[in-house]
Design a protein around this motif. Structure first.
Motif, mmCIF file in Angstrom:
data_model
loop_
_atom_site.group_PDB
_atom_site.id
_atom_site.type_symbol
_atom_site.label_atom_id
_atom_site.label_comp_id
_atom_site.label_asym_id
_atom_site.label_seq_id
_atom_site.Cartn_x
_atom_site.Cartn_y
_atom_site.Cartn_z
ATOM 1 N N ALA A 82 0.835 -1.077 -0.097
ATOM 2 C CA ALA A 82 0.049 -0.096 0.051
ATOM 3 C C ALA A 82 0.824 1.188 -0.154
ATOM 4 O O ALA A 82 1.652 1.326 0.882
ATOM 5 C CB ALA A 82 -0.905 0.103 1.150
ATOM 6 N N ILE A 83 0.854 1.932 -1.269
ATOM 7 C CA ILE A 83 1.624 3.232 -1.382
ATOM 8 C C ILE A 83 0.897 4.508 -1.073
ATOM 9 O O ILE A 83 -0.066 4.711 -1.411
ATOM 10 C CB ILE A 83 2.420 3.045 -2.672
ATOM 11 N N ASN A 84 1.389 5.256 -0.397
ATOM 12 C CA ASN A 84 0.877 6.383 0.048
ATOM 13 C C ASN A 84 1.198 7.488 -0.984
ATOM 14 O O ASN A 84 2.112 8.538 -1.031
ATOM 15 C CB ASN A 84 1.474 7.161 1.398
ATOM 16 N N ALA A 85 0.494 7.371 -2.301
ATOM 17 C CA ALA A 85 0.570 8.114 -3.421
ATOM 18 C C ALA A 85 -0.683 7.955 -4.102
ATOM 19 O O ALA A 85 -1.048 6.868 -4.197
ATOM 20 C CB ALA A 85 1.998 7.960 -4.023
ATOM 21 N N PRO A 86 -1.003 8.911 -5.018
ATOM 22 C CA PRO A 86 -1.693 8.719 -5.858
ATOM 23 C C PRO A 86 -1.527 7.809 -7.022
ATOM 24 O O PRO A 86 -0.389 7.486 -7.491
ATOM 25 C CB PRO A 86 -2.161 10.113 -6.637
ATOM 26 N N LEU A 87 -2.839 7.202 -7.662
ATOM 27 C CA LEU A 87 -2.498 6.127 -8.567
ATOM 28 C C LEU A 87 -1.719 6.650 -9.746
ATOM 29 O O LEU A 87 -0.912 5.829 -10.199
ATOM 30 C CB LEU A 87 -3.976 5.620 -9.010
ATOM 31 N N LYS A 88 -1.934 7.795 -10.215
ATOM 32 C CA LYS A 88 -1.214 7.968 -11.573
ATOM 33 C C LYS A 88 0.309 8.335 -11.335
ATOM 34 O O LYS A 88 1.258 7.563 -12.136
ATOM 35 C CB LYS A 88 -1.630 9.563 -11.959
ATOM 36 N N ASP A 96 1.217 -10.974 -13.120
ATOM 37 C CA ASP A 96 0.063 -10.048 -13.134
ATOM 38 C C ASP A 96 0.264 -8.997 -12.093
ATOM 39 O O ASP A 96 0.356 -9.425 -10.921
ATOM 40 C CB ASP A 96 -1.179 -10.892 -13.009
ATOM 41 N N VAL A 97 0.279 -7.653 -12.551
ATOM 42 C CA VAL A 97 0.345 -6.494 -11.494
ATOM 43 C C VAL A 97 -0.895 -5.544 -11.663
ATOM 44 O O VAL A 97 -1.382 -5.532 -12.691
ATOM 45 C CB VAL A 97 1.544 -5.667 -11.887
ATOM 46 N N ARG A 98 -1.427 -5.353 -10.391
ATOM 47 C CA ARG A 98 -2.855 -4.770 -10.247
ATOM 48 C C ARG A 98 -2.629 -3.631 -9.468
ATOM 49 O O ARG A 98 -1.991 -3.620 -8.425
ATOM 50 C CB ARG A 98 -3.979 -5.818 -9.962
ATOM 51 N N PHE A 99 -3.342 -2.426 -9.797
ATOM 52 C CA PHE A 99 -3.121 -1.139 -9.017
ATOM 53 C C PHE A 99 -4.508 -0.640 -8.865
ATOM 54 O O PHE A 99 -5.359 -0.922 -9.689
ATOM 55 C CB PHE A 99 -2.621 -0.169 -10.219
ATOM 56 N N SER A 100 -4.861 -0.406 -7.661
ATOM 57 C CA SER A 100 -6.067 0.043 -7.225
ATOM 58 C C SER A 100 -5.760 1.198 -6.054
ATOM 59 O O SER A 100 -5.155 1.089 -5.334
ATOM 60 C CB SER A 100 -7.239 -0.961 -6.681
ATOM 61 N N GLU A 101 -6.626 2.424 -6.344
ATOM 62 C CA GLU A 101 -6.654 3.521 -5.282
ATOM 63 C C GLU A 101 -7.696 3.561 -4.435
ATOM 64 O O GLU A 101 -8.948 3.177 -4.711
ATOM 65 C CB GLU A 101 -6.558 4.853 -6.300
ATOM 66 N N SER A 102 -7.524 3.651 -3.030
ATOM 67 C CA SER A 102 -8.529 3.717 -2.110
ATOM 68 C C SER A 102 -8.022 4.694 -1.018
ATOM 69 O O SER A 102 -6.855 4.454 -0.328
ATOM 70 C CB SER A 102 -8.902 2.358 -1.622
ATOM 71 N N ASN A 103 -8.726 5.530 -0.392
ATOM 72 C CA ASN A 103 -8.425 6.357 0.525
ATOM 73 C C ASN A 103 -7.075 7.042 0.470
ATOM 74 O O ASN A 103 -6.157 6.970 1.524
ATOM 75 C CB ASN A 103 -8.507 5.564 2.027
ATOM 76 N N GLY A 104 -6.618 7.447 -0.650
ATOM 77 C CA GLY A 104 -5.576 8.437 -0.725
ATOM 78 C C GLY A 104 -4.119 7.378 -0.883
ATOM 79 O O GLY A 104 -3.273 7.882 -0.971
ATOM 80 N N GLN A 105 -4.363 6.059 -0.757
ATOM 81 C CA GLN A 105 -3.385 5.243 -1.090
ATOM 82 C C GLN A 105 -3.551 4.199 -2.264
ATOM 83 O O GLN A 105 -4.643 4.104 -2.761
ATOM 84 C CB GLN A 105 -3.132 3.958 -0.056
ATOM 85 N N THR A 106 -2.328 3.851 -2.831
ATOM 86 C CA THR A 106 -2.520 2.980 -3.994
ATOM 87 C C THR A 106 -1.901 1.863 -3.654
ATOM 88 O O THR A 106 -0.862 1.476 -3.392
ATOM 89 C CB THR A 106 -1.752 3.448 -5.227
ATOM 90 N N LEU A 107 -2.826 0.620 -4.117
ATOM 91 C CA LEU A 107 -2.564 -0.714 -3.548
ATOM 92 C C LEU A 107 -1.737 -1.418 -4.608
ATOM 93 O O LEU A 107 -2.490 -1.417 -5.734
ATOM 94 C CB LEU A 107 -3.774 -1.646 -2.954
ATOM 95 N N VAL A 108 -0.641 -2.100 -4.622
ATOM 96 C CA VAL A 108 0.000 -2.496 -5.599
ATOM 97 C C VAL A 108 -0.008 -4.108 -5.584
ATOM 98 O O VAL A 108 0.638 -4.425 -4.372
ATOM 99 C CB VAL A 108 1.341 -1.897 -6.310
#
Length: 138
Positions: A11-17, A93-105
């Motif tokens: 979980a990364i504290n950064a926007p998806l983009k 397979d790598v998946r990216f999803s954004e939630s509550n200001g974090q991006t889950l990889v």
């Protein structure tokens, strides 16, 4: 023999983009793509499209060992997911999803048959942790 799937995530504290771009831009990849401080990624090439290839040189900083981590993309959905096949036919397979200001990889990859699965999981997780540190401090 069935290939074992291994999952790592962060979980990364950064926007998806920002996360997507840092994960796929060769100028960023060379700054985060290592599992430990005694390794580095001296070069990266990335043709981010279905059928496109990537190649990241992984090298021990002392010059004792290096290899190319390379593959071909089989699926690319910008800001959502990507899939690739490695030279030995393993897939990831790598998946990216954004939630509550974090991006889950999430990364799901086929284990190889040479090294223990736990060791492989730890190595891929260490690289993902390096990625997280890089993005959050960029």
């Amino acid at each position: 023999m069935e290939t074992q799937k291994v999952k790592v995530q962060s979980a990364i504290n950064a926007p998806l983009k920002k996360v997507w771009e840092a994960y796929n831009n060769p100028e960023d990849i060379v700054n985060w793509n290592q599992a430990s401080p005694d390794w580095h990624c001296p070069s990266s090439e990335n043709d981010l499209r279905v059928g496109g290839k990537f190649k990241n040189k992984m090298a021990a900083k002392d010059g004792s060992f290096e290899f190319d981590f390379e593959g071909t993309y089989t699926e690319v959905t910008p800001y959502n997911s990507l899939s690739y096949v490695l030279g030995d036919e393993r897939t990831a397979d790598v998946r990216f999803s954004e939630s509550n200001g974090q991006t889950l990889v999430d990364v799901l990859f086929d284990a190889e048959g040479t090294n223990p699965v736990d060791m492989q999981r730890e190595g891929w997780q260490a690289i993902l942790n390096s990625f997280k540190d890089y993005v959050e401090n960029k």
